[in-house]
Write an enzyme that holds these catalytic residues in place. Structure first.
Site, PDB file in Angstrom:
ATOM      1  N   ASN A 389       0.820  -1.207   0.000  1.00  0.00           N
ATOM      2  CA  ASN A 389       0.000   0.000   0.000  1.00  0.00           C
ATOM      3  C   ASN A 389       0.860   1.266   0.000  1.00  0.00           C
ATOM      4  O   ASN A 389       1.058   1.890  -1.046  1.00  0.00           O
ATOM      5  CB  ASN A 389      -0.957  -0.031   1.197  1.00  0.00           C
ATOM      6  N   ASP A 390       1.379   1.619   1.139  1.00  0.00           N
ATOM      7  CA  ASP A 390       2.101   2.891   1.250  1.00  0.00           C
ATOM      8  C   ASP A 390       3.298   2.985   0.301  1.00  0.00           C
ATOM      9  O   ASP A 390       3.625   4.064  -0.175  1.00  0.00           O
ATOM     10  CB  ASP A 390       2.574   3.111   2.692  1.00  0.00           C
ATOM     11  N   VAL A 391       3.935   1.819   0.030  1.00  0.00           N
ATOM     12  CA  VAL A 391       5.156   1.853  -0.789  1.00  0.00           C
ATOM     13  C   VAL A 391       4.879   2.102  -2.267  1.00  0.00           C
ATOM     14  O   VAL A 391       5.813   2.263  -3.049  1.00  0.00           O
ATOM     15  CB  VAL A 391       5.984   0.549  -0.637  1.00  0.00           C
ATOM     16  N   VAL A 392       3.598   2.135  -2.663  1.00  0.00           N
ATOM     17  CA  VAL A 392       3.264   2.457  -4.054  1.00  0.00           C
ATOM     18  C   VAL A 392       2.354   3.683  -4.131  1.00  0.00           C
ATOM     19  O   VAL A 392       1.728   3.935  -5.148  1.00  0.00           O
ATOM     20  CB  VAL A 392       2.581   1.273  -4.782  1.00  0.00           C
ATOM     21  N   SER A 430       0.074   3.175   7.531  1.00  0.00           N
ATOM     22  CA  SER A 430       0.255   4.522   8.048  1.00  0.00           C
ATOM     23  C   SER A 430      -1.089   5.215   8.226  1.00  0.00           C
ATOM     24  O   SER A 430      -1.160   6.320   8.722  1.00  0.00           O
ATOM     25  CB  SER A 430       1.118   5.327   7.090  1.00  0.00           C
TER      26      SER A 430
END
Lengths: 464, 100
Positions: A389-392, A430
């Site tokens: 999720n957050d890493v993309v 996050s």
């Protein structure tokens, strides 16, 4: 001091020297994939040697010897069983747990010395105290980190004035320590207060830290335990502890910095500012997520030229790495070029995702890290996001209001199509919305990664 | 034995060694290496053993037993999980070799 005693001591010291050498060689070998397994064996040999020689020459009374053996057997036995049984996905919290135990042991050594009041000098006493302080913080902090990753503590506990409370704990601990050094006496109540305060500080420091930052924190506590062990090594005149502890302290500090850098967070940021505190509202994303059925997604994959798979924590929790690799092998048979893109902090620790893919048997050369793969998303027909999720989240590149602004991300949004396997419409770790999920070329495949991968396998088979 | 400036020398040299050993590690080995260094500070076990061996009161024995218990957990657990993780890298490499 008679001759026999002398030689026993010399022998012990020599075995520690050899052990320290084996640890360094072991760590060096562990830092290359080809020699990594032999590395842990080298270090293990050093540990075994030091333990056996210590056991033989430590000169314990019968009662104490019995207690040593019993404690070793129970502690080692429980750790052996738990270490063999734990699933690969739960590795980070087990490391936290074992690390906390080491910190606790260092604190226990300090406690024995302090309650006994046998310190030779003020320096000696101060070093025992510092080691005890660091060890205690690492112990209780690591246990909290374990509890969080294990899901025993589900919320980051925060309240107004928290930093002041933490500061108060720190000041009180230091004051108690200073009183002990100044008094030059055992003073059991003060010593007890000192350790309780240090333990409380570790808990209070770790509670407000969010789950996404946990790897950095565990790595930090790992380095701290190393330091605590080194300090207690000075107290006990034990060269093996000094060298091994310091090596780990330095290596762990570097590793912590590398991790923090990969997440674009400074260490101070991780420890003292609560993640998401400022930008929770401003990270809001407008747009709707568009769903896709597994059949359609399977066809899309089967007729692509190039697919880049982005695995994340969702794949890890669903234990889907085997199914995902099965799907990819099927696609490769179809003539699709498949690559895996690993974000430095994918999963819960740097390299965690690589461990899981290695477990499933994915060859190294299909796996690329952020710098290698980011230019290739332009040429990919499909970016398959599995539980990441957050890493993309492209907001990290474009939206200055986003709490993760500035974090290096995988440019999955540059691919022609994006398929996101996700359990539901919720937010990432996050707690912020993901702009990628509402892009025009993005389709959401809802479901747990394991079953979704299974459905995709069927769909690709059906497609041709 | 080890005192004063000599101790500082050991500390300094060991710190540089730790830094050098880690500084060129590929990202894929970060987690196993953290686990490996976690195992290495399990050497605290020998210190805990000595502390318990010289214990002369009930309180010291209770703390000592706790220390040895925790340290043994650190050493054994650290070893087991590190070996398990690293072995997967080997088997993945072998599988690749066979398939070619």
């Amino acid at each position: 001091m008679n001759a026999a005693h002398m030689s026993a001591q010399t022998l012990t010291q020599l075995s520690y020297l050899v052990a320290a050498g084996l640890f360094i060689v072991g760590l060096k070998r562990m830092s290359s994939p080809l020699t990594a397994v032999s590395g842990v064996h080298w270090a293990g040999a050093g540990m075994l040697l030091a333990t056996i020689v210590t056991l033989a020459f430590m000169g314990a009374s019968q009662l104490n010897l019995l207690l040593v053996l019993a404690a070793m057997l129970v502690g080692g036995g429980l750790a052996w069983i738990s270490g063999k049984r734990v699933a690969m996905t739960d590795m980070p919290q087990m490391i936290a747990l074992y690390n906390g135990m080491g910190g606790g042991a260092a604190a226990a050594i300090a406690a024995v010395e302090l309650y006994r009041g046998s310190a030779h000098s003020t320096t000696h006493l101060a070093i025992a105290l510092i080691g005890g302080f660091i060890g205690s913080v690492s112990f209780s902090g690591s246990l909290i980190a374990f509890g969080k990753l294990q899901g025993l503590i589900t919320k980051a506990i925060r309240f107004r004035g928290q930093k002041l409370v933490n500061l108060a704990f720190l000041v009180a601990t230091v004051a108690a320590g200073a009183a002990i050094v100044a008094g030059m006496q055992s003073g059991a109540p003060v010593v007890s207060a000192f350790f309780l305060l240090a333990l409380a500080l570790g808990i209070a420091m770790t509670l407000p830290i969010g789950g996404a930052d946990m790897p950095v924190v565990i790595s930090l506590y790992n380095a701290l335990t190393g330091l605590a062990v080194a300090f207690e090594g000075f107290v006990l005149d034990n060269a093996a502890m000094i060298i091994a502890g310091t090596v780990v302290g330095a290596a762990g500090t570097l590793l912590t910095q590398l991790m923090a850098k990969a997440m674009n967070r400074s260490l101070g940021n991780v420890l003292f500012s609560n993640f998401g505190e400022s930008g929770a509202a401003s990270g809001a994303v407008t747009g709707t997520q568009k769903a896709i059925e597994a059949q359609d997604a399977g066809v899309m994959l089967a007729f692509s030229q190039k697919v880049i798979v982005v695995p994340g924590y969702g794949m890890a929790v669903a234990q889907a790495q085997h199914k995902v690799w099965e799907l990819c092998q099927l696609l490769i048979e179809h003539g699709v070029t498949v690559r895996f893109a690993i974000h430095p902090v994918a999963g819960r620790m740097p390299g965690h995702m690589n461990v899981l893919l290695a477990e499933a048997g994915v060859p190294y050369d299909l796996i690329s890290d952020l710098d290698e793969i980011n230019a290739e998303f332009d040429t990919a027909d499909v970016a398959l996001i599995i539980g990441a999720n957050d890493v993309v989240n492209p907001d990290a590149r474009t939206n200055k209001q986003s709490p993760i602004y500035g974090m290096p991300i995988l440019s999955a949004d540059k691919a022609k199509n994006v398929i996101v396997i996700k359990r539901g419409q919720g937010q990432g770790f996050s707690g912020i919305d993901n702009a990628l999920f509402v892009l025009d070329q993005t389709r959401m495949l809802y479901g747990d990664a394991q079953s979704a991968a299974g459905q995709l396998i069927q769909a690709v088979k059906a497609a041709g | 034995m080890i005192d004063g400036v000599i101790a500082l020398y050991i500390f300094m040299l060991a710190a540089f060694t730790g830094y050098e050993v880690i500084s060129r590690v590929p990202v894929i080995l970060h987690t196993p290496l953290m686990s490996g260094s976690n195992f290495v500070h399990g050497i605290v076990l020998v210190g805990a053993m000595v502390a318990l061996a010289t214990a002369d009161s009930t309180l010291a024995r209770v703390i000592g037993v706790t220390g040895v218990f925790l340290a043994a957990g650190n050493a054994v657990g650290g070893y087991v999980v590190t070996e398990r993780m690293l072995k997967m890298f080997v088997s993945a490499g072998k599988k690749r070799g066979q398939s070619r």
